[in-house]
Every structure is written in C-alpha cells, then in structure tokens.
Design a protein around this motif. Structure first.
Motif, PDB file in Angstrom:
ATOM      1  N   HIS A  24      16.659  -1.769  -3.075  1.00  0.00           N
ATOM      2  CA  HIS A  24      17.130  -2.095  -4.422  1.00  0.00           C
ATOM      3  C   HIS A  24      16.740  -3.539  -4.737  1.00  0.00           C
ATOM      4  N   LEU A  25      15.823  -3.687  -5.677  1.00  0.00           N
ATOM      5  CA  LEU A  25      15.380  -5.019  -6.086  1.00  0.00           C
ATOM      6  C   LEU A  25      16.160  -5.451  -7.323  1.00  0.00           C
ATOM      7  N   THR A  26      16.663  -6.674  -7.304  1.00  0.00           N
ATOM      8  CA  THR A  26      17.379  -7.206  -8.462  1.00  0.00           C
ATOM      9  C   THR A  26      16.378  -7.666  -9.513  1.00  0.00           C
ATOM     10  N   LYS A  27      16.855  -7.906 -10.713  1.00  0.00           N
ATOM     11  CA  LYS A  27      15.962  -8.354 -11.779  1.00  0.00           C
ATOM     12  C   LYS A  27      15.320  -9.699 -11.454  1.00  0.00           C
ATOM     13  N   ASN A  28      15.959 -10.489 -10.599  1.00  0.00           N
ATOM     14  CA  ASN A  28      15.390 -11.784 -10.204  1.00  0.00           C
ATOM     15  C   ASN A  28      14.244 -11.635  -9.205  1.00  0.00           C
ATOM     16  N   GLN A  29      14.130 -10.475  -8.580  1.00  0.00           N
ATOM     17  CA  GLN A  29      13.089 -10.244  -7.584  1.00  0.00           C
ATOM     18  C   GLN A  29      11.861  -9.555  -8.161  1.00  0.00           C
ATOM     19  N   THR A  30      11.916  -9.143  -9.419  1.00  0.00           N
ATOM     20  CA  THR A  30      10.842  -8.340  -9.984  1.00  0.00           C
ATOM     21  C   THR A  30      10.167  -9.036 -11.161  1.00  0.00           C
ATOM     22  N   LYS A  31       9.033  -8.516 -11.517  1.00  0.00           N
ATOM     23  CA  LYS A  31       8.334  -8.952 -12.720  1.00  0.00           C
ATOM     24  C   LYS A  31       9.001  -8.251 -13.907  1.00  0.00           C
ATOM     25  N   GLY A  79       7.440   0.490 -11.206  1.00  0.00           N
ATOM     26  CA  GLY A  79       8.317  -0.444 -11.900  1.00  0.00           C
ATOM     27  C   GLY A  79       7.737  -0.950 -13.209  1.00  0.00           C
ATOM     28  N   HIS A  80       6.919  -0.118 -13.850  1.00  0.00           N
ATOM     29  CA  HIS A  80       6.304  -0.506 -15.124  1.00  0.00           C
ATOM     30  C   HIS A  80       7.200  -0.126 -16.296  1.00  0.00           C
ATOM     31  N   ALA A  81       7.240  -0.973 -17.305  1.00  0.00           N
ATOM     32  CA  ALA A  81       7.983  -0.677 -18.525  1.00  0.00           C
ATOM     33  C   ALA A  81       7.178   0.254 -19.422  1.00  0.00           C
ATOM     34  N   ASN A  82       5.838   0.170 -19.340  1.00  0.00           N
ATOM     35  CA  ASN A  82       4.961   0.914 -20.235  1.00  0.00           C
ATOM     36  C   ASN A  82       4.065   1.845 -19.420  1.00  0.00           C
ATOM     37  N   ILE A  83       4.034   3.103 -19.795  1.00  0.00           N
ATOM     38  CA  ILE A  83       3.236   4.086 -19.056  1.00  0.00           C
ATOM     39  C   ILE A  83       1.733   3.804 -19.170  1.00  0.00           C
ATOM     40  N   ALA A  84       1.311   3.136 -20.236  1.00  0.00           N
ATOM     41  CA  ALA A  84      -0.111   2.784 -20.392  1.00  0.00           C
ATOM     42  C   ALA A  84      -0.535   1.806 -19.292  1.00  0.00           C
ATOM     43  N   THR A  85       0.369   0.940 -18.891  1.00  0.00           N
ATOM     44  CA  THR A  85       0.075   0.015 -17.791  1.00  0.00           C
ATOM     45  C   THR A  85      -0.169   0.807 -16.515  1.00  0.00           C
ATOM     46  N   THR A  86       0.668   1.800 -16.280  1.00  0.00           N
ATOM     47  CA  THR A  86       0.536   2.639 -15.088  1.00  0.00           C
ATOM     48  C   THR A  86      -0.798   3.375 -15.094  1.00  0.00           C
ATOM     49  N   ASN A 142      11.825  -9.027 -15.242  1.00  0.00           N
ATOM     50  CA  ASN A 142      13.268  -9.255 -15.248  1.00  0.00           C
ATOM     51  C   ASN A 142      14.073  -7.953 -15.357  1.00  0.00           C
ATOM     52  N   ARG A 143      13.576  -6.885 -14.675  1.00  0.00           N
ATOM     53  CA  ARG A 143      14.264  -5.592 -14.656  1.00  0.00           C
ATOM     54  C   ARG A 143      14.447  -5.155 -13.214  1.00  0.00           C
ATOM     55  N   SER A 144      15.651  -4.791 -12.849  1.00  0.00           N
ATOM     56  CA  SER A 144      15.873  -4.307 -11.484  1.00  0.00           C
ATOM     57  C   SER A 144      15.135  -2.979 -11.306  1.00  0.00           C
ATOM     58  N   ILE A 149       0.812  -1.222   0.000  1.00  0.00           N
ATOM     59  CA  ILE A 149       0.000   0.000   0.000  1.00  0.00           C
ATOM     60  C   ILE A 149       0.843   1.270   0.000  1.00  0.00           C
ATOM     61  N   ALA A 150       1.929   1.298   0.756  1.00  0.00           N
ATOM     62  CA  ALA A 150       2.718   2.518   0.915  1.00  0.00           C
ATOM     63  C   ALA A 150       3.949   2.573   0.016  1.00  0.00           C
ATOM     64  N   ALA A 151       4.309   1.456  -0.613  1.00  0.00           N
ATOM     65  CA  ALA A 151       5.483   1.449  -1.486  1.00  0.00           C
ATOM     66  C   ALA A 151       5.175   0.887  -2.874  1.00  0.00           C
ATOM     67  N   GLY A 152       3.978   0.369  -3.066  1.00  0.00           N
ATOM     68  CA  GLY A 152       3.577  -0.122  -4.383  1.00  0.00           C
ATOM     69  C   GLY A 152       4.256  -1.407  -4.818  1.00  0.00           C
ATOM     70  N   MET A 153       4.731  -2.183  -3.869  1.00  0.00           N
ATOM     71  CA  MET A 153       5.427  -3.415  -4.231  1.00  0.00           C
ATOM     72  C   MET A 153       4.449  -4.516  -4.620  1.00  0.00           C
ATOM     73  N   ARG A 154       4.866  -5.333  -5.571  1.00  0.00           N
ATOM     74  CA  ARG A 154       4.101  -6.504  -5.996  1.00  0.00           C
ATOM     75  C   ARG A 154       4.235  -7.604  -4.947  1.00  0.00           C
ATOM     76  N   ILE A 155       3.283  -8.512  -4.926  1.00  0.00           N
ATOM     77  CA  ILE A 155       3.317  -9.660  -4.010  1.00  0.00           C
ATOM     78  C   ILE A 155       4.642 -10.422  -4.155  1.00  0.00           C
ATOM     79  N   GLY A 156       5.022 -10.721  -5.384  1.00  0.00           N
ATOM     80  CA  GLY A 156       6.257 -11.468  -5.628  1.00  0.00           C
ATOM     81  C   GLY A 156       7.495 -10.745  -5.128  1.00  0.00           C
ATOM     82  N   GLU A 157       7.482  -9.429  -5.216  1.00  0.00           N
ATOM     83  CA  GLU A 157       8.617  -8.631  -4.733  1.00  0.00           C
ATOM     84  C   GLU A 157       8.695  -8.669  -3.208  1.00  0.00           C
ATOM     85  N   ILE A 158       7.545  -8.606  -2.562  1.00  0.00           N
ATOM     86  CA  ILE A 158       7.506  -8.683  -1.097  1.00  0.00           C
ATOM     87  C   ILE A 158       7.989 -10.055  -0.645  1.00  0.00           C
ATOM     88  N   CYS A 159       7.529 -11.091  -1.333  1.00  0.00           N
ATOM     89  CA  CYS A 159       7.945 -12.461  -0.993  1.00  0.00           C
ATOM     90  C   CYS A 159       9.445 -12.653  -1.162  1.00  0.00           C
TER      91      CYS A 159
END
Length: 188
Positions: A65-72, A163-170, A74-76, A36-46
């Motif tokens: 700092h999230l590595t590419k392996n921790q994010t959707k 952490g979106h690649a595309n602004i339309a997603t945001t 594959n981008r840090s 809620i306060a940082a916008g992290m994805r479930i997988g990133e929190i896990c």
C-alpha cells in the motif's frame, strides 16, 4: 525523448544475472524486480520502507500500500506482489539487520537511508548497460505493462496496476508485437 525499451524474457534474465554479480546483488535484483515484476516507478521504489513491505508475520506482504506521498500524482495506490516477487522480497528482508518499520527498504550502503530517484535510476541504467542493453531506468515499468497486455490483460486492469490516472497514458506503455497483431487478425 525515445520510449524505454521493452525487455525480452532473455534480456530480463541477463539483467538479473548482472544485478546479482555486484556486491549489492540481492538489493539491486530486488529493486529491479519491483520495477519489472510489479510496475513500480523509481520514486516509489526509493520511498519504500520496511513497514510497507513486511507484514505482521515478518514476511513480505502480498499487496504493498503506497501512500499519496510515495507516488507520482499525489494518489495512493496498491501494488500487487506475485509469488515469485514475494519470495525475493523475503530473501532480501532476511539480509537486512535494522528492520524498523520506518527504515528504507532499498537502502544506500553509504548512508543506510533511502536512495534518491536519480541515484537509483543511474544504478538501473548501469546494470542495463552491463547487460548490453542501452535503455533508460523506465524499461522495467514499460516491460511490466507490455507483458500484461500481451497476456491479454485488459487495459483498465493494467491502468490500475500501473497507477495511472488516464488510460491513454497506460496505452502508451504497451508495445504490440507482430505476433500479437497476427494472432488478432486470425481471431476474426
């Protein structure tokens, strides 16, 4: 599939109260706050480890700092931590007995390791339901984006924070209220 609900401030307070009531209240409240306060994805929190959250001084970092392996995707990416969230992270860090850098930050009582995405998502949904809110585990992330938008934060900044690649997603995350629309037309 319907979009996750955007939580009001009162609903967030109710959710946090419900999270706090459980036997793992501080852990659950911390996990929900990362959404809620940082916008992290479930997988990133896990995927978070103690080393991701704790700085050299033993306190919570101001940027995770999230590595590419921790994010959707594959981008840090970097997650900026507010002062209020930092205090909560410090309070939770103080309760953890094994503070090895590679240990799970949000950990399962059963295994002591990382939650699976499905298990943490189910936990979030149960807390939301206990608070009387029928929504998905994605509600925190959508609330984060919408609140930033309502505060007048630019879409490009929100895109980076999410952490979106595309602004339309945001843009799809940001719900616009009637008050915002009324204010917008009165600016002209």
């Amino acid at each position: 599939m319907a979009k996750a609900k955007v939580l009001s401030k009162d609903e967030v307070k109710r959710v946090m109260r419900m999270a706090d009531e459980g036997c793992n209240g501080l852990r659950d409240k911390t996990a929900l706050s990362l959404s809620i306060a940082a916008g992290m994805r479930i997988g990133e929190i896990c995927a978070l480890t103690i080393g991701d959250v704790r700085g050299l001084d033993g306190k919570a970092v101001s940027i995770i700092h999230l590595t590419k392996n921790q994010t959707k995707g594959n981008r840090s990416r970097r997650v900026f931590v507010s002062e209020a969230l930092g205090k909560l992270l410090n309070a939770y860090l103080a309760t953890i007995s094994d503070l090895g850098d590679d240990r799970a930050f949000i950990r399962s009582n059963r295994t002591g390791g990382h939650f699976s995405n499905v298990t943490l998502s189910t936990r979030f949904k149960a807390i939301y339901l206990a608070a009387g809110i029928a929504t998905s585990s994605h509600a925190g992330r959508r609330t984060f984006a919408t609140r930033m938008n309502a505060a007048g934060i630019g879409m490009a900044t929100i895109q980076q924070a999410m952490g979106h690649a595309n602004i339309a997603t945001t843009a799809g995350y940001c719900w616009v209220s009637d008050d915002q629309l009324a204010n917008a037309v009165n600016v002209i």
